[in-house]
Design a protein around this motif. Structure first.
Motif, PDB file in Angstrom:
ATOM      1  N   LYS A  88       6.032   7.965   8.945  1.00  0.00           N
ATOM      2  CA  LYS A  88       7.473   7.684   8.966  1.00  0.00           C
ATOM      3  C   LYS A  88       7.893   6.981   7.685  1.00  0.00           C
ATOM      4  O   LYS A  88       8.942   7.255   7.128  1.00  0.00           O
ATOM      5  CB  LYS A  88       7.826   6.792  10.159  1.00  0.00           C
ATOM      6  CG  LYS A  88       7.901   7.497  11.470  1.00  0.00           C
ATOM      7  CD  LYS A  88       8.372   6.531  12.546  1.00  0.00           C
ATOM      8  CE  LYS A  88       8.445   7.208  13.883  1.00  0.00           C
ATOM      9  NZ  LYS A  88       8.860   6.294  14.948  1.00  0.00           N
ATOM     10  N   GLU A  89       7.051   6.077   7.229  1.00  0.00           N
ATOM     11  CA  GLU A  89       7.367   5.299   6.029  1.00  0.00           C
ATOM     12  C   GLU A  89       7.459   6.201   4.803  1.00  0.00           C
ATOM     13  O   GLU A  89       8.345   6.044   3.975  1.00  0.00           O
ATOM     14  CB  GLU A  89       6.293   4.226   5.822  1.00  0.00           C
ATOM     15  CG  GLU A  89       6.821   2.979   5.193  1.00  0.00           C
ATOM     16  CD  GLU A  89       5.833   1.846   5.233  1.00  0.00           C
ATOM     17  OE1 GLU A  89       5.717   1.168   4.204  1.00  0.00           O
ATOM     18  OE2 GLU A  89       5.174   1.628   6.259  1.00  0.00           O
ATOM     19  N   GLU A  90       6.537   7.177   4.698  1.00  0.00           N
ATOM     20  CA  GLU A  90       6.585   8.078   3.557  1.00  0.00           C
ATOM     21  C   GLU A  90       7.833   8.952   3.611  1.00  0.00           C
ATOM     22  O   GLU A  90       8.489   9.170   2.605  1.00  0.00           O
ATOM     23  CB  GLU A  90       5.338   8.981   3.539  1.00  0.00           C
ATOM     24  CG  GLU A  90       5.290   9.825   2.276  1.00  0.00           C
ATOM     25  CD  GLU A  90       4.625  11.155   2.454  1.00  0.00           C
ATOM     26  OE1 GLU A  90       3.995  11.610   1.494  1.00  0.00           O
ATOM     27  OE2 GLU A  90       4.731  11.766   3.535  1.00  0.00           O
ATOM     28  N   GLN A  91       8.196   9.409   4.789  1.00  0.00           N
ATOM     29  CA  GLN A  91       9.388  10.228   4.944  1.00  0.00           C
ATOM     30  C   GLN A  91      10.640   9.454   4.538  1.00  0.00           C
ATOM     31  O   GLN A  91      11.532   9.988   3.913  1.00  0.00           O
ATOM     32  CB  GLN A  91       9.503  10.726   6.384  1.00  0.00           C
ATOM     33  CG  GLN A  91       8.423  11.712   6.755  1.00  0.00           C
ATOM     34  CD  GLN A  91       8.339  11.978   8.251  1.00  0.00           C
ATOM     35  OE1 GLN A  91       9.152  11.503   9.022  1.00  0.00           O
ATOM     36  NE2 GLN A  91       7.321  12.710   8.653  1.00  0.00           N
ATOM     37  N   GLU A  92      10.696   8.162   4.889  1.00  0.00           N
ATOM     38  CA  GLU A  92      11.836   7.317   4.513  1.00  0.00           C
ATOM     39  C   GLU A  92      11.880   7.110   2.995  1.00  0.00           C
ATOM     40  O   GLU A  92      12.959   7.034   2.417  1.00  0.00           O
ATOM     41  CB  GLU A  92      11.788   5.992   5.257  1.00  0.00           C
ATOM     42  CG  GLU A  92      12.082   6.135   6.730  1.00  0.00           C
ATOM     43  CD  GLU A  92      11.882   4.855   7.530  1.00  0.00           C
ATOM     44  OE1 GLU A  92      11.609   3.801   6.920  1.00  0.00           O
ATOM     45  OE2 GLU A  92      11.986   4.927   8.758  1.00  0.00           O
ATOM     46  N   GLU A  93      10.721   7.018   2.352  1.00  0.00           N
ATOM     47  CA  GLU A  93      10.666   6.845   0.898  1.00  0.00           C
ATOM     48  C   GLU A  93      11.230   8.079   0.198  1.00  0.00           C
ATOM     49  O   GLU A  93      11.844   7.986  -0.853  1.00  0.00           O
ATOM     50  CB  GLU A  93       9.217   6.624   0.426  1.00  0.00           C
ATOM     51  CG  GLU A  93       8.668   5.257   0.738  1.00  0.00           C
ATOM     52  CD  GLU A  93       7.187   5.155   0.408  1.00  0.00           C
ATOM     53  OE1 GLU A  93       6.602   6.109  -0.137  1.00  0.00           O
ATOM     54  OE2 GLU A  93       6.610   4.096   0.701  1.00  0.00           O
TER      55      GLU A  93
ATOM     56  N   LEU B 235       0.844  -1.201   0.000  1.00  0.00           N
ATOM     57  CA  LEU B 235       0.000   0.000   0.000  1.00  0.00           C
ATOM     58  C   LEU B 235       0.874   1.243   0.000  1.00  0.00           C
ATOM     59  O   LEU B 235       1.987   1.222   0.524  1.00  0.00           O
ATOM     60  CB  LEU B 235      -0.871   0.018   1.266  1.00  0.00           C
ATOM     61  CG  LEU B 235      -1.856  -1.126   1.458  1.00  0.00           C
ATOM     62  CD1 LEU B 235      -2.498  -1.017   2.840  1.00  0.00           C
ATOM     63  CD2 LEU B 235      -2.916  -1.110   0.373  1.00  0.00           C
ATOM     64  N   PRO B 236       0.363   2.350  -0.568  1.00  0.00           N
ATOM     65  CA  PRO B 236       1.123   3.602  -0.485  1.00  0.00           C
ATOM     66  C   PRO B 236       1.108   4.117   0.959  1.00  0.00           C
ATOM     67  O   PRO B 236       0.087   4.029   1.647  1.00  0.00           O
ATOM     68  CB  PRO B 236       0.363   4.549  -1.420  1.00  0.00           C
ATOM     69  CG  PRO B 236      -1.007   3.959  -1.557  1.00  0.00           C
ATOM     70  CD  PRO B 236      -0.882   2.480  -1.317  1.00  0.00           C
ATOM     71  N   ALA B 237       2.236   4.611   1.413  1.00  0.00           N
ATOM     72  CA  ALA B 237       2.313   5.173   2.765  1.00  0.00           C
ATOM     73  C   ALA B 237       1.524   6.475   2.809  1.00  0.00           C
ATOM     74  O   ALA B 237       1.576   7.262   1.866  1.00  0.00           O
ATOM     75  CB  ALA B 237       3.761   5.411   3.148  1.00  0.00           C
ATOM     76  N   PRO B 238       0.782   6.698   3.892  1.00  0.00           N
ATOM     77  CA  PRO B 238       0.009   7.941   3.974  1.00  0.00           C
ATOM     78  C   PRO B 238       0.923   9.151   4.152  1.00  0.00           C
ATOM     79  O   PRO B 238       2.014   9.027   4.707  1.00  0.00           O
ATOM     80  CB  PRO B 238      -0.879   7.732   5.211  1.00  0.00           C
ATOM     81  CG  PRO B 238      -0.184   6.705   6.019  1.00  0.00           C
ATOM     82  CD  PRO B 238       0.603   5.858   5.070  1.00  0.00           C
ATOM     83  N   PRO B 239       0.484  10.316   3.684  1.00  0.00           N
ATOM     84  CA  PRO B 239       1.279  11.534   3.832  1.00  0.00           C
ATOM     85  C   PRO B 239       1.618  11.793   5.302  1.00  0.00           C
ATOM     86  O   PRO B 239       0.774  11.649   6.176  1.00  0.00           O
ATOM     87  CB  PRO B 239       0.361  12.643   3.300  1.00  0.00           C
ATOM     88  CG  PRO B 239      -0.634  11.932   2.435  1.00  0.00           C
ATOM     89  CD  PRO B 239      -0.793  10.550   3.024  1.00  0.00           C
ATOM     90  N   GLY B 240       2.881  12.107   5.542  1.00  0.00           N
ATOM     91  CA  GLY B 240       3.312  12.446   6.895  1.00  0.00           C
ATOM     92  C   GLY B 240       3.740  11.257   7.733  1.00  0.00           C
ATOM     93  O   GLY B 240       4.209  11.436   8.854  1.00  0.00           O
TER      94      GLY B 240
END
Length: 111
Positions: free
Chosen positions: A104-109, A97-102
């Motif tokens: 930790k996972e999205e920041q690492e991406e 799944l796409p990481a939600p905005p904000g």
């Protein structure tokens, strides 16, 4: 996309019950939509799960134990791989799944 969690509602194993609750509770906390599919009361669910867990992921006896997690038809993993993903803040990647905005996972991406 539907996350499918195969579980056994009438498992006699306390360890399996705890693992199932951990997965379900975590998905609920992240507000991830998922479907619970019981393999104890539904032979179709049990057979589908057993047939769709990759051979290399099956235990020595060949019978995978719940919980088993899928994204639609794609195998994500069992409890151990879920736990590792949770520890590494990679749950969305694990689930496909796409990481939600904000998050930790999205920041690492983005790094």
């Amino acid at each position: 996309m539907v996350i499918k969690v195969f579980l056994a509602t009438s498992s006699g194993s306390t360890a399996i019950k705890k693992k199932q609750q951990d997965v379900l509770g975590f998905l609920e906390a992240l507000k991830i939509d998922f479907a619970q599919l019981d393999i104890a009361c539904n032979e179709e669910n049990r057979m589908w799960m057993r047939e769709n867990v990759p051979e290399e992921k099956k235990p020595e006896n060949g019978i995978p134990l719940p919980p088993q997690i899928f994204n639609n038809e794609s195998y994500c993993g069992d409890y151990d791989t879920f736990f590792d993903a949770k520890e590494d803040n990679d749950v969305y990647t694990f689930l496909g799944l796409p990481a939600p905005p904000g998050s930790k996972e999205e920041q690492e991406e983005d790094e």
